[in-house]
Scaffold this motif. Sequence first.
Motif, PDB file in Angstrom:
ATOM      1  N   SER A  60       0.812  -1.221   0.000  1.00 55.05           N
ATOM      2  CA  SER A  60       0.000   0.000   0.000  1.00 55.05           C
ATOM      3  C   SER A  60       0.843   1.268   0.000  1.00 55.05           C
ATOM      4  O   SER A  60       0.325   2.353  -0.266  1.00 55.05           O
ATOM      5  N   ASP A  63       5.080   3.554  -4.532  1.00 56.39           N
ATOM      6  CA  ASP A  63       4.898   4.396  -5.707  1.00 56.39           C
ATOM      7  C   ASP A  63       5.419   3.567  -6.882  1.00 56.39           C
ATOM      8  O   ASP A  63       6.634   3.473  -7.104  1.00 56.39           O
ATOM      9  N   CYS A  80      -0.686   0.829 -14.834  1.00 48.37           N
ATOM     10  CA  CYS A  80      -1.911   1.221 -14.126  1.00 48.37           C
ATOM     11  C   CYS A  80      -2.831   0.020 -13.921  1.00 48.37           C
ATOM     12  O   CYS A  80      -3.463  -0.111 -12.860  1.00 48.37           O
ATOM     13  N   ALA A  83      -1.602  -1.758 -11.036  1.00 48.94           N
ATOM     14  CA  ALA A  83      -1.931  -1.073  -9.785  1.00 48.94           C
ATOM     15  C   ALA A  83      -3.388  -1.320  -9.382  1.00 48.94           C
ATOM     16  O   ALA A  83      -3.698  -1.463  -8.197  1.00 48.94           O
ATOM     17  N   ARG A  95      -3.854  -2.117  -3.079  1.00 52.32           N
ATOM     18  CA  ARG A  95      -3.307  -1.415  -4.245  1.00 52.32           C
ATOM     19  C   ARG A  95      -2.134  -0.530  -3.817  1.00 52.32           C
ATOM     20  O   ARG A  95      -2.078  -0.068  -2.685  1.00 52.32           O
ATOM     21  N   ALA A  97       0.119   2.924  -3.584  1.00 54.82           N
ATOM     22  CA  ALA A  97      -0.321   4.290  -3.277  1.00 54.82           C
ATOM     23  C   ALA A  97      -0.409   5.153  -4.520  1.00 54.82           C
ATOM     24  O   ALA A  97      -1.302   6.000  -4.644  1.00 54.82           O
ATOM     25  N   ALA A  98       0.526   4.961  -5.459  1.00 56.24           N
ATOM     26  CA  ALA A  98       0.595   5.868  -6.609  1.00 56.24           C
ATOM     27  C   ALA A  98       1.309   5.214  -7.779  1.00 56.24           C
ATOM     28  O   ALA A  98       2.053   4.239  -7.616  1.00 56.24           O
ATOM     29  N   LEU A 113      -6.426   5.048 -14.699  1.00 56.06           N
ATOM     30  CA  LEU A 113      -6.803   4.766 -13.310  1.00 56.06           C
ATOM     31  C   LEU A 113      -8.247   5.146 -12.999  1.00 56.06           C
ATOM     32  O   LEU A 113      -8.843   4.616 -12.057  1.00 56.06           O
ATOM     33  N   VAL A 118      -5.879   5.564  -6.424  1.00 52.83           N
ATOM     34  CA  VAL A 118      -4.440   5.451  -6.664  1.00 52.83           C
ATOM     35  C   VAL A 118      -3.990   6.794  -7.227  1.00 52.83           C
ATOM     36  O   VAL A 118      -4.507   7.241  -8.258  1.00 52.83           O
ATOM     37  N   ASN A 119      -3.060   7.447  -6.570  1.00 50.64           N
ATOM     38  CA  ASN A 119      -2.605   8.753  -7.027  1.00 50.64           C
ATOM     39  C   ASN A 119      -1.692   8.643  -8.235  1.00 50.64           C
ATOM     40  O   ASN A 119      -1.101   7.589  -8.492  1.00 50.64           O
TER      41      ASN A 119
END
Length: 316
Positions: A60, A63, A80, A83, A95, A97-98, A113, A118-119
């Motif tokens: 989690s 990146d 993506c 992710a 998932r 974080a980014a 995304l 998800v950033n």
Amino acid sequence: MLSAFPADPAEVTSSEAALSRFLHGLPGIDKVGAESRAAMLGTRSIKKDAKAFAIDLAISMIDLTTLEGADTPGKVRALCAKALHPDPSAPDAPRPAAICVYPDLVGIAKEALGKAPVNVASVATAFPSGRAALDIKLADVAQAVQAGADEIDMVIDRGAFLSGRYQQVFDEIVAVKAACGSAHLKVILETGELSTYDNVRRASWLAMLAGADFIKTSTGKVGTNATLPVTLIMMEAVRDFRAATGRQIGVKPAGGIRTTKDAIKYLVLVNETAGPDWLTPDWFRLGASSLLNDLLMQRQKLATGRYSGPDYVTVD
């Protein structure tokens, strides 16, 4: 801990002389002590239930990164997709974080995304060298923000920092922070080029005083990237900065973290140095590309008692 910090932090940054005086007045780093403590923390063993928790926590915090000249929209979409569904056979897998990409690929990542939590992070400011005029760096940031970046990873001008031009570095971070708008700012120190642990501490404080939301070790593009001793020093810096100012700053080691064993060492270090307040993706990230694969394979091993074949995870 920092023994003396002014009630008004603006006193520290009021001039080049004041900034230099403060940074060079920070306590020196005991190199042997820092490396010994980091090595000791790296030997901690954890039991099965704690390991399962640590694996999910590490996933989690990732990146998930692709920063290559050969990056394509297709590669970013594939990243993506990974992710969104890290392990299709285990829907409960967390998932990352980014997703972290170059500015021109931010729009692709945002579209892929969708509304998922998800950033999208984007490197900027003439990454990885940081050697460009300020207006070019700010245009780089603006491109990423306009495309929808949630986070900006900027890199400091190490030449300016090592030459003692601290005000220049400070002012650039302040300007980039303003250009980020609502996007969070991670400031990459490129610790592998800072020569000493004392410089790592100084650069950490300089970035935090200038408004960084996160401080990050590395670009992943130099010979020495994230290490446990450097991350220990940065964690001490954010701990002491919060004690002095009341503001919490995140930390992101990046580059060279490839295995579950590595990731757990970092989590132990965070907990033992700054405490559980930092054990969340809001305050600690792992910049990586291949790490997710190993975490997923170890996760499956804990769940089933056996290792998967080489085709269990996608190859990035």
